[in-house]
Scaffold this motif. Structure first.
Motif, PDB file in Angstrom:
ATOM      1  N   LEU A   1       0.842  -1.209   0.000  1.00 29.35           N
ATOM      2  CA  LEU A   1       0.000   0.000   0.000  1.00 29.35           C
ATOM      3  C   LEU A   1       0.870   1.249   0.000  1.00 29.35           C
TER       4      LEU A   1
ATOM      5  N   LEU B   1      -0.684   7.498  -1.201  1.00 28.62           N
ATOM      6  CA  LEU B   1      -1.037   8.019   0.120  1.00 28.62           C
ATOM      7  C   LEU B   1      -0.288   9.301   0.477  1.00 28.62           C
TER       8      LEU B   1
ATOM      9  N   ASP C   1      -9.747   8.753  -4.679  1.00 29.05           N
ATOM     10  CA  ASP C   1      -9.127   8.417  -3.386  1.00 29.05           C
ATOM     11  C   ASP C   1     -10.161   7.825  -2.416  1.00 29.05           C
TER      12      ASP C   1
ATOM     13  N   ASP D   1     -10.794   4.285  -3.511  1.00 30.67           N
ATOM     14  CA  ASP D   1      -9.654   3.419  -3.218  1.00 30.67           C
ATOM     15  C   ASP D   1      -9.510   3.152  -1.724  1.00 30.67           C
ATOM     16  N   THR D   2      -9.807   4.162  -0.930  1.00 30.19           N
ATOM     17  CA  THR D   2      -9.735   3.991   0.526  1.00 30.19           C
ATOM     18  C   THR D   2     -10.672   2.876   0.972  1.00 30.19           C
TER      19      THR D   2
ATOM     20  N   TYR E   1      -9.429  -0.777  -0.420  1.00 33.36           N
ATOM     21  CA  TYR E   1      -8.332  -1.455   0.270  1.00 33.36           C
ATOM     22  C   TYR E   1      -8.568  -1.570   1.774  1.00 33.36           C
ATOM     23  N   GLY E   2      -9.760  -1.203   2.204  1.00 38.00           N
ATOM     24  CA  GLY E   2     -10.086  -1.304   3.626  1.00 38.00           C
ATOM     25  C   GLY E   2     -10.770  -2.631   3.943  1.00 38.00           C
TER      26      GLY E   2
ATOM     27  N   VAL F   1      -5.559   0.966   5.542  1.00 34.72           N
ATOM     28  CA  VAL F   1      -5.362   2.236   4.837  1.00 34.72           C
ATOM     29  C   VAL F   1      -5.266   3.392   5.836  1.00 34.72           C
TER      30      VAL F   1
END
Lengths: 584, 584
Positions: free
Chosen positions: A137, A146, A161, A164-165, A168-169, B211
């Motif tokens: 990440l 990031l 963003d 994507d947050t 990938y959470g 994240v």
């Protein structure tokens, strides 16, 4: 450095949706891929007619507005460019002149992302997570960067963003996320949080949070009534989590018996000792360290095989401490321990506390919710004898994080303990009744509004709704217990029906089943749960916690607090453990 | 008890909108009164086509779906009944079977309420508040009933409750709300909070917040770079507010010099003394009380007429304490005091701390944001010499509440101070690099995700965006200062251009202007600010704080941190004070 070009395309590449069945119609597809976005267009269409030409010229990004009624959902995601967020920046939003329209569109776009996420959260064909290592990440996933920069990013990039947050959470509301005591995604609670953040105030004074301060007062009273304190009298606060609530209890106990510590420090008191179960949450020990008692003065109590404090051990240790010339001050009884879900016998502990004049705190962070259930509240029998209680609605009651209450039987002691009477912060000459100001009772100054989501959920579900939820979760745990207690390849960590939703067990892979017990088998067994967990996370199918406890090697701790869970999810977990662990 | 009948009608009776100009067109009216609600209809129209007859039958509430394209905004608010939320309950929302459609509609209805609120927040013809006394709200306003009941309320009532909660609250984002150090309503930050609450996780481990944990790490590093620590090295956490951040600094300082206190308690250390300005925030004193130092061991330092610590007084008091045999441990230098906005001379204080080997903490909760401004960061000159720094982005930088960082120069000391290494909470045998797990560094266990909104705002504005915001707010304060410093009827509390956005002044009503100074005038003047404030709140036009300080009677403290504020709002405040105070 900043760029206005989006670096990842989000949704359509979302590996989380890889397992998703194909949309069964164009309409469903539209729901998934941008319906509110299109509708945002519609709204901007409304406004557009009201804008002057000059205003329209400012709104560079908007094209093809009238296309938004086109019912062909399959094209919906391509219409993102109809509002060209790549030319819009944070500075174009309110309070900017003519910022209303971009603000509304931007927020609707965000809501579109969030509602899609919510829908997928409850969809069992969606993964619980898409695992990546920290270094992956940090290096940037498909351009998800990031790093922060000096120059602004476009709103288009900001929306990417956001996607994507979430991508990938971890989907903590997924019906197969069993990893934490807090799980689930309550829609009413969520709406409450959205409103809370829009109101953006703090609980410091009635002046700036009149409604929230009163909601807190009424809700705390209701909770005290459920504890059983006469007339719901007493005091309390919502604090930033159970650890801080437990810390409050230790502070208040010290103030009750040794008020001079507030001004003179710990040197004004004798050596004070706290007692808590060896199975209790580490926050009591942390409080002991932080508040100046020292962890050596936090005495751990022995438990029975189910993880419940043995009252005789408490009494023996009190006597031992007294004999050494130290002063026993405080006993924490856990109502729902973190790992076993054990309920300490509060009444027997209360007898001892009364006998030796000690403060009794009940840490019901996890188990407090059972007070809502007529069927299960007997497990906290005696809680009305406590001097203080921690109760986290954000755990068993499904309230979004954070929501933790510290409840105190004696009125006024919270303020006595913490007030500094700073005239520059609390003006006694205000036009309203300043006893409603809560700030000086807290160790915080600003305090986040944690009450509204809980109050709103209580309104929406009623006490009966919480009761049904809790009863259902406990039924599901019993279902799991019954399913595995005699199943080949499983061994329970303790015998008997669990008191809470915690079910603790070892999965024994076939390779270990014939092996005689001993250090070698233990060592091998210790590695089983971590390996299964790692595979689970990498495949993203489910998540459940494991840990060692005392001399017991790593075992799984299953908990249920998510209303979305059904028996099929329990079955799935067991199938998955067996699938992943069979060849270990 | 519960009822499914809504008890208040919300919007159209909103006294807050009493001053609102009439809508200039039907389209604007539609924006204000339910556009996204109508669009929710549209979405349900999409879904409807995909529903089986059976599913449709379950969705009792939906009527007249096709009417939602009717462009006549004037009828929009009556269409609320098109989706009959009075027959829908929390139990009909996800994860209920077929809960997707009601969930989406309900959330869109909430978003409609929120976006209307946001729009009005920035509209100067809307009131800042609609003041009521606690007893009035408790008795129930137009049926807004705060009491909780056993039975569930309908979603219609829940939506009414949401409207009423906002109606009787305070618009902290209003351009004329100057009451607190935290004000404004940042749209990007708000979107970040909405996402955070939808993700509903906590910062405990990388496992459940991958994240967010990395965002926190990168953002803290960036903040440390701005402080000036080499390579941005060090440690830190976001904590629930500046008071807790300051408490961390005291705990860490104690651990640095007397690590044995963690295990043995305060009795293992000599009598330790903390130093902080008489103008500093009360949280240092609260930390002294809570952590077992005692408030008597928190020595207050004298300040100059601008509220800045006098370094010679610090040195004298250190020597005095040493002479008594006590141990000076910790000095707090305030960067931006609560009332005066004063910046203590950090370099001179750092010299003394180095000389006597004391921990230097800088409380930049309020003033830390100035590090973002090339023009103003010199006010924190020397901050790089601090051992720890508190910096609240939720104050001067306009990030939604709560967002406070404790930053520490020495790596590892935060974990050393707080870790309990509870194997049942932190498993070292996980498949990823567990040094990313943050839980054991904190005094909390669960920890709210405060980072995302801040990270998103930083992305969206860039460092330059924060800089512009801060420079603008300081310019506005200087505008106010220049406007009133020689104006009849005003007296500045201290001379000279304010260091921060704090402008402190007395308004002298005509009746007091000719009066000779003395106890009688002071007593009368002391009552002026509270009376003007009470009238302000009752008329709902603006809000500004007042307080006494030391021997100084009640004065106004104006602060600016809201990007929506313009010179006209400053002018308005002055006009309003004069209008309300003229005849006192």
């Amino acid at each position: 450095m900043a760029t206005s070009e989006p670096r990842a395309n989000g949704e359509e590449q979302d590996p989380n949706s890889a397992n998703l069945r194909p949309p069964s119609s164009t309409y469903e597809y539209a729901w998934m891929h941008g319906c509110t976005r299109k509708l945002g267009m519609k709204i901007c269409g409304f406004l557009q007619k009201n804008n002057s030409l000059e205003e329209r010229a400012r709104l560079a990004g908007q094209k093809n507005l009238l296309a938004c009624d086109n019912g062909d959902g399959r094209d919906a995601r391509f219409r993102r460019t109809e509002t060209d967020f790549s030319n819009l920046f944070a500075r174009d939003l309110l309070p900017a002149k003519n910022g209303e329209e971009p603000t509304l569109q931007f927020l609707l776009e965000v809501v579109d992302i969030l509602t899609n996420y919510i829908k997928k959260t409850f969809d069992r064909s969606t993964k619980v997570l898409d695992f990546h290592h920290p270094h992956q990440l940090l290096e940037g996933m498909e351009g998800f960067n990031l790093e922060l920069s000096d120059q602004p990013e476009s709103l288009e990039q900001i929306l990417v963003d956001c996607r994507d947050t979430l991508k990938y959470g971890i989907r903590t509301g997924h019906p197969r996320f069993f990893n934490q005591l807090s799980s689930g995604l309550d829609i009413i609670g969520l709406a409450g949080e959205w409103l809370t953040s829009t109101a953006n105030t703090n609980m410091f004074t009635y002046e700036i949070a009149p409604v929230f301060v009163l909601m807190e007062q009424l809700t705390l009273k209701k909770m005290r009534e459920m504890i059983g304190w006469p007339g719901g009298e007493g005091d309390g606060l919502f604090s930033p989590g159970g650890a801080i609530s437990n810390m409050y209890s230790v502070m208040i106990a010290r103030y009750k018996y040794f008020p001079e510590v507030k001004t003179k420090g710990m040197s004004a008191a004798p050596r004070l000792v706290l007692f808590t179960s060896e199975h209790s949450h580490y926050s009591i020990k942390k409080a002991g360290a932080a508040l100046g008692f020292g962890t050596e003065n936090v005495i751990l109590l022995s438990t029975d095989e189910r993880g419940r404090v043995i009252p005789a051990d408490l009494e023996a240790k009190i006597l031992d401490v007294k004999q050494k010339g130290y002063v026993p001050l405080f006993v924490n009884a856990t109502a729902g321990s973190t790992v076993y879900g054990a309920f300490d016998p509060i009444n027997e502990i209360a007898d001892i506390c009364e006998k030796y004049n000690l403060w009794l705190h009940v840490d019901g962070a996890w188990g407090g919710g059972l007070l809502m259930s007529r069927k299960h509240r007997h497990k906290l029998s005696g809680v009305e004898r406590a001097n203080s209680v921690t109760w986290n609605p954000h755990k068993m009651m499904g309230v979004p994080l954070q929501c933790s209450a510290i409840l105190v039987r004696e009125k006024g002691i919270l303020a006595g303990c913490n007030s500094m009477c700073a005239g520059y912060l609390f003006q006694p000459d205000k036009q309203y009744d300043v006893t409603y100001d809560t700030g000086d009772k807290a160790i915080q100054c600003g305090r986040h509004v944690d009450i509204f989501k809980f109050w709103l959920m209580w309104k929406a579900k009623g006490t009966v709704g919480f009761e049904q939820h809790i009863d259902k979760c406990l039924d599901l745990s019993q279902y799991l217990y019954n399913k595995i207690k005699n199943r080949e390849g499983y061994q329970m960590v303790f015998d008997g029906v669990p008191q809470h939703t915690n079910v603790c067990f070892w999965y024994i892979p076939p390779s270990l089943r014939g092996m005689p017990d001993g250090p070698d088998r233990q060592e091998k067994l210790h590695r089983v749960a971590p390996r299964i967990k790692a595979m689970m996370m990498e495949s993203g199918t489910t998540m459940v916690g494991y840990q060692p406890q005392g001399k017991k090697v790593n075992f799984f701790r299953m908990v249920v607090s998510n209303p979305a869970v059904t028996q099929s999810d329990i079955d799935f977990l067991i199938d998955e453990i067996e699938r992943l662990g069979h060849d270990l």
